[in-house]
Design a protein around this motif. Structure first.
Motif, PDB file in Angstrom:
ATOM      1  N   GLU A 115      -2.397   1.098  -1.104  1.00  0.00           N
ATOM      2  CA  GLU A 115      -1.458   2.187  -0.827  1.00  0.00           C
ATOM      3  C   GLU A 115      -1.345   2.411   0.684  1.00  0.00           C
ATOM      4  O   GLU A 115      -0.248   2.597   1.206  1.00  0.00           O
ATOM      5  CB  GLU A 115      -1.928   3.461  -1.515  1.00  0.00           C
ATOM      6  CG  GLU A 115      -0.962   4.608  -1.372  1.00  0.00           C
ATOM      7  CD  GLU A 115      -1.417   5.831  -2.143  1.00  0.00           C
ATOM      8  OE1 GLU A 115      -1.114   6.922  -1.661  1.00  0.00           O
ATOM      9  OE2 GLU A 115      -2.064   5.689  -3.195  1.00  0.00           O
ATOM     10  N   ASP A 116      -2.472   2.377   1.386  1.00  0.00           N
ATOM     11  CA  ASP A 116      -2.448   2.511   2.841  1.00  0.00           C
ATOM     12  C   ASP A 116      -1.674   1.355   3.470  1.00  0.00           C
ATOM     13  O   ASP A 116      -0.930   1.537   4.435  1.00  0.00           O
ATOM     14  CB  ASP A 116      -3.872   2.534   3.399  1.00  0.00           C
ATOM     15  CG  ASP A 116      -4.627   3.792   3.034  1.00  0.00           C
ATOM     16  OD1 ASP A 116      -3.986   4.780   2.645  1.00  0.00           O
ATOM     17  OD2 ASP A 116      -5.864   3.774   3.134  1.00  0.00           O
ATOM     18  N   TYR A 117      -1.854   0.164   2.935  1.00  0.00           N
ATOM     19  CA  TYR A 117      -1.153  -1.016   3.444  1.00  0.00           C
ATOM     20  C   TYR A 117       0.354  -0.861   3.273  1.00  0.00           C
ATOM     21  O   TYR A 117       1.119  -1.127   4.191  1.00  0.00           O
ATOM     22  CB  TYR A 117      -1.662  -2.261   2.709  1.00  0.00           C
ATOM     23  CG  TYR A 117      -1.059  -3.550   3.204  1.00  0.00           C
ATOM     24  CD1 TYR A 117      -1.543  -4.169   4.342  1.00  0.00           C
ATOM     25  CD2 TYR A 117      -0.006  -4.152   2.513  1.00  0.00           C
ATOM     26  CE1 TYR A 117      -0.998  -5.354   4.799  1.00  0.00           C
ATOM     27  CE2 TYR A 117       0.544  -5.337   2.956  1.00  0.00           C
ATOM     28  CZ  TYR A 117       0.046  -5.936   4.102  1.00  0.00           C
ATOM     29  OH  TYR A 117       0.604  -7.103   4.554  1.00  0.00           O
ATOM     30  N   ARG A 118       0.787  -0.411   2.109  1.00  0.00           N
ATOM     31  CA  ARG A 118       2.219  -0.219   1.866  1.00  0.00           C
ATOM     32  C   ARG A 118       2.799   0.869   2.768  1.00  0.00           C
ATOM     33  O   ARG A 118       3.918   0.736   3.265  1.00  0.00           O
ATOM     34  CB  ARG A 118       2.455   0.121   0.397  1.00  0.00           C
ATOM     35  CG  ARG A 118       2.213  -1.051  -0.513  1.00  0.00           C
ATOM     36  CD  ARG A 118       2.508  -0.701  -1.949  1.00  0.00           C
ATOM     37  NE  ARG A 118       2.079  -1.786  -2.808  1.00  0.00           N
ATOM     38  CZ  ARG A 118       1.233  -1.656  -3.808  1.00  0.00           C
ATOM     39  NH1 ARG A 118       0.750  -0.477  -4.109  1.00  0.00           N
ATOM     40  NH2 ARG A 118       0.892  -2.699  -4.534  1.00  0.00           N
ATOM     41  N   THR A 119       2.054   1.942   2.967  1.00  0.00           N
ATOM     42  CA  THR A 119       2.515   2.999   3.865  1.00  0.00           C
ATOM     43  C   THR A 119       2.631   2.465   5.288  1.00  0.00           C
ATOM     44  O   THR A 119       3.586   2.789   6.002  1.00  0.00           O
ATOM     45  CB  THR A 119       1.545   4.193   3.820  1.00  0.00           C
ATOM     46  OG1 THR A 119       1.463   4.656   2.471  1.00  0.00           O
ATOM     47  CG2 THR A 119       2.005   5.316   4.713  1.00  0.00           C
ATOM     48  N   ALA A 120       1.693   1.642   5.702  1.00  0.00           N
ATOM     49  CA  ALA A 120       1.759   1.039   7.032  1.00  0.00           C
ATOM     50  C   ALA A 120       2.971   0.117   7.149  1.00  0.00           C
ATOM     51  O   ALA A 120       3.619   0.074   8.199  1.00  0.00           O
ATOM     52  CB  ALA A 120       0.474   0.275   7.326  1.00  0.00           C
ATOM     53  N   GLN A 121       3.296  -0.609   6.087  1.00  0.00           N
ATOM     54  CA  GLN A 121       4.478  -1.471   6.113  1.00  0.00           C
ATOM     55  C   GLN A 121       5.744  -0.648   6.323  1.00  0.00           C
ATOM     56  O   GLN A 121       6.592  -1.006   7.147  1.00  0.00           O
ATOM     57  CB  GLN A 121       4.606  -2.251   4.804  1.00  0.00           C
ATOM     58  CG  GLN A 121       3.662  -3.403   4.678  1.00  0.00           C
ATOM     59  CD  GLN A 121       3.844  -4.122   3.347  1.00  0.00           C
ATOM     60  OE1 GLN A 121       3.972  -3.480   2.307  1.00  0.00           O
ATOM     61  NE2 GLN A 121       3.824  -5.433   3.385  1.00  0.00           N
ATOM     62  N   ILE A 122       5.874   0.432   5.596  1.00  0.00           N
ATOM     63  CA  ILE A 122       7.056   1.281   5.719  1.00  0.00           C
ATOM     64  C   ILE A 122       7.127   1.885   7.117  1.00  0.00           C
ATOM     65  O   ILE A 122       8.192   1.900   7.746  1.00  0.00           O
ATOM     66  CB  ILE A 122       7.047   2.385   4.638  1.00  0.00           C
ATOM     67  CG1 ILE A 122       7.225   1.753   3.255  1.00  0.00           C
ATOM     68  CG2 ILE A 122       8.122   3.428   4.908  1.00  0.00           C
ATOM     69  CD1 ILE A 122       6.952   2.690   2.104  1.00  0.00           C
ATOM     70  N   SER A 123       5.996   2.370   7.612  1.00  0.00           N
ATOM     71  CA  SER A 123       5.966   2.955   8.953  1.00  0.00           C
ATOM     72  C   SER A 123       6.345   1.920  10.010  1.00  0.00           C
ATOM     73  O   SER A 123       7.091   2.215  10.950  1.00  0.00           O
ATOM     74  CB  SER A 123       4.570   3.510   9.261  1.00  0.00           C
ATOM     75  OG  SER A 123       4.230   4.497   8.342  1.00  0.00           O
ATOM     76  N   HIS A 124       5.851   0.715   9.861  1.00  0.00           N
ATOM     77  CA  HIS A 124       6.165  -0.346  10.814  1.00  0.00           C
ATOM     78  C   HIS A 124       7.653  -0.694  10.783  1.00  0.00           C
ATOM     79  O   HIS A 124       8.279  -0.867  11.832  1.00  0.00           O
ATOM     80  CB  HIS A 124       5.309  -1.579  10.510  1.00  0.00           C
ATOM     81  CG  HIS A 124       5.511  -2.697  11.470  1.00  0.00           C
ATOM     82  ND1 HIS A 124       6.084  -3.884  11.099  1.00  0.00           N
ATOM     83  CD2 HIS A 124       5.235  -2.792  12.796  1.00  0.00           C
ATOM     84  CE1 HIS A 124       6.143  -4.676  12.153  1.00  0.00           C
ATOM     85  NE2 HIS A 124       5.632  -4.042  13.191  1.00  0.00           N
ATOM     86  N   ILE A 125       8.212  -0.800   9.598  1.00  0.00           N
ATOM     87  CA  ILE A 125       9.641  -1.106   9.480  1.00  0.00           C
ATOM     88  C   ILE A 125      10.483  -0.010  10.127  1.00  0.00           C
ATOM     89  O   ILE A 125      11.434  -0.294  10.867  1.00  0.00           O
ATOM     90  CB  ILE A 125      10.033  -1.310   8.004  1.00  0.00           C
ATOM     91  CG1 ILE A 125       9.444  -2.614   7.479  1.00  0.00           C
ATOM     92  CG2 ILE A 125      11.545  -1.303   7.833  1.00  0.00           C
ATOM     93  CD1 ILE A 125       9.554  -2.796   5.984  1.00  0.00           C
ATOM     94  N   LEU A 126      10.135   1.250   9.872  1.00  0.00           N
ATOM     95  CA  LEU A 126      10.876   2.358  10.475  1.00  0.00           C
ATOM     96  C   LEU A 126      10.751   2.342  11.999  1.00  0.00           C
ATOM     97  O   LEU A 126      11.725   2.612  12.714  1.00  0.00           O
ATOM     98  CB  LEU A 126      10.400   3.696   9.919  1.00  0.00           C
ATOM     99  CG  LEU A 126      10.797   3.972   8.467  1.00  0.00           C
ATOM    100  CD1 LEU A 126      10.107   5.231   7.966  1.00  0.00           C
ATOM    101  CD2 LEU A 126      12.306   4.104   8.359  1.00  0.00           C
ATOM    102  N   ALA A 127       9.573   2.022  12.494  1.00  0.00           N
ATOM    103  CA  ALA A 127       9.384   1.935  13.942  1.00  0.00           C
ATOM    104  C   ALA A 127      10.206   0.790  14.530  1.00  0.00           C
ATOM    105  O   ALA A 127      10.783   0.925  15.618  1.00  0.00           O
ATOM    106  CB  ALA A 127       7.905   1.756  14.264  1.00  0.00           C
ATOM    107  N   MET A 128      10.273  -0.318  13.826  1.00  0.00           N
ATOM    108  CA  MET A 128      11.070  -1.460  14.309  1.00  0.00           C
ATOM    109  C   MET A 128      12.559  -1.118  14.349  1.00  0.00           C
ATOM    110  O   MET A 128      13.259  -1.474  15.300  1.00  0.00           O
ATOM    111  CB  MET A 128      10.836  -2.680  13.405  1.00  0.00           C
ATOM    112  CG  MET A 128       9.449  -3.249  13.450  1.00  0.00           C
ATOM    113  SD  MET A 128       9.098  -4.131  14.960  1.00  0.00           S
ATOM    114  CE  MET A 128      10.123  -5.562  14.738  1.00  0.00           C
ATOM    115  N   ILE A 129      13.024  -0.419  13.333  1.00  0.00           N
ATOM    116  CA  ILE A 129      14.438  -0.062  13.261  1.00  0.00           C
ATOM    117  C   ILE A 129      14.813   0.929  14.353  1.00  0.00           C
ATOM    118  O   ILE A 129      15.878   0.817  14.962  1.00  0.00           O
ATOM    119  CB  ILE A 129      14.769   0.522  11.866  1.00  0.00           C
ATOM    120  CG1 ILE A 129      14.670  -0.557  10.800  1.00  0.00           C
ATOM    121  CG2 ILE A 129      16.147   1.159  11.859  1.00  0.00           C
ATOM    122  CD1 ILE A 129      14.732  -0.017   9.390  1.00  0.00           C
ATOM    123  N   ASN A 130      13.946   1.891  14.617  1.00  0.00           N
ATOM    124  CA  ASN A 130      14.277   2.987  15.527  1.00  0.00           C
ATOM    125  C   ASN A 130      13.749   2.819  16.954  1.00  0.00           C
ATOM    126  O   ASN A 130      13.889   3.729  17.755  1.00  0.00           O
ATOM    127  CB  ASN A 130      13.735   4.307  14.946  1.00  0.00           C
ATOM    128  CG  ASN A 130      14.435   4.662  13.662  1.00  0.00           C
ATOM    129  OD1 ASN A 130      15.651   4.768  13.631  1.00  0.00           O
ATOM    130  ND2 ASN A 130      13.677   4.830  12.597  1.00  0.00           N
TER     131      ASN A 130
END
Length: 74
Positions: free
Chosen positions: A23-38
């Motif tokens: 779950e922590d890994y998936r949350t980190a993936q989402i956070s990373h994607i959002l950081a890359m986009i923005n």
């Protein structure tokens, strides 16, 4: 659940802890994607490990999680 099964889960957890890591890994993936986009295109690209403070730089092997070895030795 029989007591024997419960004891097996306890022994397995001592050798191969399970829990919220995925779950922590998936949350980190989402956070990373959002950081890359923005992110500012001129800024440095954020690293995935920045979003997983407990990450030691090693990737998890999806091929062998130790379950087969554990079950073979019980």
């Amino acid at each position: 659940m029989p007591e024997r099964h419960y004891q097996e889960y306890q022994r397995f957890y001592q050798e191969q802890p399970f829990g919220l890591w995925r779950e922590d890994y998936r949350t980190a993936q989402i956070s990373h994607i959002l950081a890359m986009i923005n992110r500012d295109p001129k800024s440095e690209v954020p690293k995935f490990s920045d979003y997983m403070p407990f990450f030691s730089g090693q990737t998890e092997s999806t091929d062998d999680d130790g379950v087969a070895d554990y079950l073979a030795k019980r």
